[in-house]
Design a protein around this motif. Structure first.
Motif, PDB file in Angstrom:
ATOM      1  N   ARG A 289      39.508  -1.652 -10.264  1.00 11.50           N
ATOM      2  CA  ARG A 289      38.806  -1.756  -8.978  1.00 11.50           C
ATOM      3  C   ARG A 289      39.657  -1.187  -7.855  1.00 11.50           C
ATOM      4  O   ARG A 289      40.878  -1.245  -7.885  1.00 11.50           O
ATOM      5  CB  ARG A 289      38.503  -3.224  -8.645  1.00 11.50           C
ATOM      6  N   ARG A 290      38.968  -0.674  -6.851  1.00 14.73           N
ATOM      7  CA  ARG A 290      39.608  -0.255  -5.617  1.00 14.73           C
ATOM      8  C   ARG A 290      38.800  -0.825  -4.458  1.00 14.73           C
ATOM      9  O   ARG A 290      37.612  -0.553  -4.336  1.00 14.73           O
ATOM     10  CB  ARG A 290      39.674   1.270  -5.525  1.00 14.73           C
TER      11      ARG A 290
ATOM     12  N   ASP B 226      53.446   0.541  -3.965  1.00 15.37           N
ATOM     13  CA  ASP B 226      52.828   0.839  -5.251  1.00 15.37           C
ATOM     14  C   ASP B 226      53.590   0.109  -6.356  1.00 15.37           C
ATOM     15  O   ASP B 226      54.712   0.474  -6.696  1.00 15.37           O
ATOM     16  CB  ASP B 226      52.834   2.353  -5.504  1.00 15.37           C
TER      17      ASP B 226
ATOM     18  N   GLU C  40      43.734  -1.006   1.829  1.00 16.10           N
ATOM     19  CA  GLU C  40      43.298  -0.525   0.518  1.00 16.10           C
ATOM     20  C   GLU C  40      44.043  -1.296  -0.554  1.00 16.10           C
ATOM     21  O   GLU C  40      45.271  -1.223  -0.650  1.00 16.10           O
ATOM     22  CB  GLU C  40      43.555   0.976   0.354  1.00 16.10           C
TER      23      GLU C  40
ATOM     24  N   TRP D 193      38.315  -1.302  -0.357  1.00 19.40           N
ATOM     25  CA  TRP D 193      38.641  -0.783   0.961  1.00 19.40           C
ATOM     26  C   TRP D 193      38.273  -1.838   1.993  1.00 19.40           C
ATOM     27  O   TRP D 193      37.187  -2.399   1.971  1.00 19.40           O
ATOM     28  CB  TRP D 193      37.871   0.499   1.258  1.00 19.40           C
TER      29      TRP D 193
ATOM     30  N   ARG E 135      44.287  -1.910  -4.595  1.00 21.02           N
ATOM     31  CA  ARG E 135      43.936  -1.392  -5.917  1.00 21.02           C
ATOM     32  C   ARG E 135      44.311  -2.418  -6.973  1.00 21.02           C
ATOM     33  O   ARG E 135      45.475  -2.777  -7.124  1.00 21.02           O
ATOM     34  CB  ARG E 135      44.657  -0.074  -6.187  1.00 21.02           C
TER      35      ARG E 135
ATOM     36  N   SER F  63      48.989  -1.283  -4.304  1.00 23.61           N
ATOM     37  CA  SER F  63      48.442  -0.946  -5.613  1.00 23.61           C
ATOM     38  C   SER F  63      49.030  -1.861  -6.674  1.00 23.61           C
ATOM     39  O   SER F  63      50.242  -1.889  -6.886  1.00 23.61           O
ATOM     40  CB  SER F  63      48.727   0.519  -5.979  1.00 23.61           C
TER      41      SER F  63
ATOM     42  N   SER G 150      51.892  -0.514  -9.344  1.00 23.79           N
ATOM     43  CA  SER G 150      50.953  -0.347 -10.444  1.00 23.79           C
ATOM     44  C   SER G 150      51.665  -0.169 -11.781  1.00 23.79           C
ATOM     45  O   SER G 150      52.864   0.124 -11.834  1.00 23.79           O
ATOM     46  CB  SER G 150      50.047   0.859 -10.175  1.00 23.79           C
TER      47      SER G 150
ATOM     48  N   ALA H 158      47.159  -1.882  -9.665  1.00 25.60           N
ATOM     49  CA  ALA H 158      46.386  -1.392 -10.806  1.00 25.60           C
ATOM     50  C   ALA H 158      47.268  -1.402 -12.053  1.00 25.60           C
ATOM     51  O   ALA H 158      48.452  -1.068 -11.994  1.00 25.60           O
ATOM     52  CB  ALA H 158      45.887   0.023 -10.533  1.00 25.60           C
TER      53      ALA H 158
END
Length: 333
Positions: free
Chosen positions: A326-327, A269, A320, A329, A322, A299, A271, A301
């Motif tokens: 938007r996300r 992560d 996944e 999959w 991010r 992530s 983000s 984001a």
């Protein structure tokens, strides 16, 4: 797990396993009264006790041993004391109080959002020593301005230190002392303070660990310490959060290069770091290509990647993804 309360425990043949007393005006007097109330439960097998969001204070902490003594040996596994006005005095008292409950085998302890402050740093190693079965320790937003030592041999699997003013240098020092063979989940969101280095953790007199070099490490990056940690023999880390730390592309270069030597990392992560641009994504993808194993989650984001369009290579390596707004999959190849 079924929720019960002490008052109907006598009529309920099932053992009381989970007690949620969060968001109540419980003070020290209420905590002192709980042991007598729990004594009326013949089938007591309390595993989870939630005392979060109560004005407990240090007086209630001193009353905890009698309460915990009512819990059968090896029963209580989770204790939540988050969001109480527990200061450094309470943190210093906890190890001694836990020592009076030698049969206690806590696996999860949450002290988040308590004003523990810098004074708690010296008490935390002793707290860990008093909890030899502790798997999860959450200390989010406790005002910890510098790292605390964690033994190399520890059962600890999850450590959350997010929203503490460590500063960039403090984060680097922390990564240099954490045990790599045990930790599986490491949460370090929003610990570096402001991008110009004027966070409490980067300034003497605020509990920081910089030693006077205010902003002295602002031109550097944490990539070297991060890569050194992840490349240690036997590193078992599966999830790493560095969200909201004003990271730049240069901070992630070494992380991307070391990915092939850290096969355990599956969730990352990054983000809320607007300084990370398309270059960071490309380098991370190159590292994943060399590793041969993708990520369950990446992530980005809130980063500088709004116009990024992932290609087929990215979709094959990240389940996944991010991105800002938007996300995506995907199925790993």
């Amino acid at each position: 797990m079924e929720r019960n309360n002490p008052e109907n425990c006598r009529e309920n043949p099932k053992a009381l396993q989970e007690l949620d007393l969060s968001l109540n005006p419980l003070g020290a007097g209420a905590v002192r009264a709980l042991p007598e109330l729990l004594a009326q439960c013949p089938a007591l097998a309390l595993q989870e006790l939630d005392l979060s969001l109560n004005p407990l204070g240090a007086g209630a902490v001193r009353a905890l041993p009698e309460l915990l003594a009512r819990c059968p040996a090896l029963a209580l596994q989770e204790l939540d004391l988050s969001l109480n006005p527990l200061g450094a005095g309470a943190a210093r008292a906890l190890p001694e109080l836990l020592a009076r409950c030698p049969a206690l085998a806590l696996q999860e302890l949450d002290l988040s959002l308590n004003p523990l402050g810098a004074g708690a740093v010296r008490a935390l190693p002793e707290l860990l020593a008093r909890c030899p079965a502790l798997l999860t320790l959450r200390l989010r937003g406790c005002g910890l301005g510098r790292p605390f030592p964690i033994p190399e041999v520890t059962p600890l699997r999850t450590l959350s230190l997010s929203h503490n003013p460590l500063g960039r240098a403090g984060l680097g020092r922390l990564l240099g002392t954490l045990p790599a063979r045990s930790l599986r989940r490491l949460e370090l969101a929003s610990v570096t303070g402001h991008p110009r280095g004027d966070s409490p953790g980067d300034s003497p007199g605020h509990g920081g660990d910089i030693g006077g070099d205010i902003g002295g490490d602002i031109g550097g990056d944490i990539g070297t310490e991060l890569a050194s940690y992840l490349q240690q023999a036997g590193c078992a880390l599966c999830h790493l959060s560095l969200a909201g730390n004003h990271l730049r592309d240069g901070d992630i270069d070494e992380l991307a290069r070391c990915l092939p030597r850290c096969p355990s990392l599956l969730s990352l992560d990054l983000s809320a770091n607007p300084g990370l641009g398309p270059g960071t994504f490309r380098k991370l993808l190159e590292g994943l290509e060399q590793r041969g194993r993708g990520l369950e989650l990446l992530s980005l984001a809130g980063c500088g990647l709004r116009d990024l369009e992932p290609d087929g290579a990215a979709r094959s390596k990240i389940r996944e993804l991010r991105l800002p707004g938007r996300r995506l999959w995907n199925g790993l190849a």
